[in-house]
Design a protein around this motif. Structure first.
Motif, short mmCIF file in Angstrom:
data_model
loop_
_atom_site.label_atom_id
_atom_site.label_comp_id
_atom_site.label_asym_id
_atom_site.label_seq_id
_atom_site.Cartn_x
_atom_site.Cartn_y
_atom_site.Cartn_z
N MET A 1 0.85 -1.18 0.00
CA MET A 1 0.00 0.00 0.00
C MET A 1 0.90 1.24 0.00
N GLU A 5 -2.23 6.17 -0.51
CA GLU A 5 -3.37 5.31 -0.19
C GLU A 5 -3.64 5.31 1.32
N LYS A 6 -2.59 5.25 2.11
CA LYS A 6 -2.72 5.28 3.57
C LYS A 6 -3.31 6.60 4.04
N PRO A 15 -9.57 4.91 -1.70
CA PRO A 15 -8.54 5.35 -2.64
C PRO A 15 -8.73 4.82 -4.06
N GLU A 17 -8.47 5.02 -8.21
CA GLU A 17 -7.35 5.39 -9.07
C GLU A 17 -7.32 6.90 -9.34
N LEU A 20 -6.36 8.96 -6.19
CA LEU A 20 -4.92 8.83 -5.95
C LEU A 20 -4.12 9.71 -6.91
#
Length: 144
Positions: A1, A5-6, A15, A17, A20
């Motif tokens: 990850m 994302e975190k 999250p 695509e 992100l």
């Protein structure tokens, strides 16, 4: 990850695509961007790939703003600009308090690093928004 994302998951955001890509793009920029500038990167180029549309893009920016991941800057140009907020800041206003600098030559607006103390704001008032913009000519334009 990935780290991004975190960050999104920690804010309660799924999250996807596109989310992100948008957040990663904003994090790389050293100045605030208008919706049009961002849409030119993500929507127009993506129309060929059918991966994004304007409403998907707009909802992602608004979600980031609601979660205090980006903040909107009104620099006096009548066009809202967006920049990434400080991830580590928590306060009674929900976002980091800092000034912005708007260059009247290149029209870029940047977040200045110095924070403003919440203690300098009066307790007897209810603040709903903070917009601090200095105007002048940036160091790149002065060198021209």
């Amino acid at each position: 990850m990935t780290k991004i994302e975190k960050v999104l998951l920690a804010k309660g955001i799924r999250p996807t695509e596109m989310r992100l890509k948008i957040y990663k793009y904003l994090k790389r920029k050293t100045y605030a961007l208008t919706l049009n500038e961002m849409q030119n990167v993500f929507v127009i180029k993506s129309e060929k790939n059918k991966t994004a549309n304007k409403s998907t893009f707009y909802r992602a920016i608004k979600l980031f703003e609601e979660k205090h991941m980006v903040h909107q800057i009104n620099d006096g140009t009548a066009i809202a600009k967006y920049a990434v907020s400080d991830e580590n800041t928590t306060g009674k206003y929900g976002t980091d308090l800092h000034m912005h600098f708007h260059c009247t030559d290149c029209w870029k607006t940047i977040c200045l690093p110095n924070k403003i103390s919440e203690e300098s704001l009066p307790d007897s008032y209810k603040t709903t928004d903070v917009n601090l913009v200095l105007k002048g000519i940036c160091k790149k334009c002065i060198r021209k």
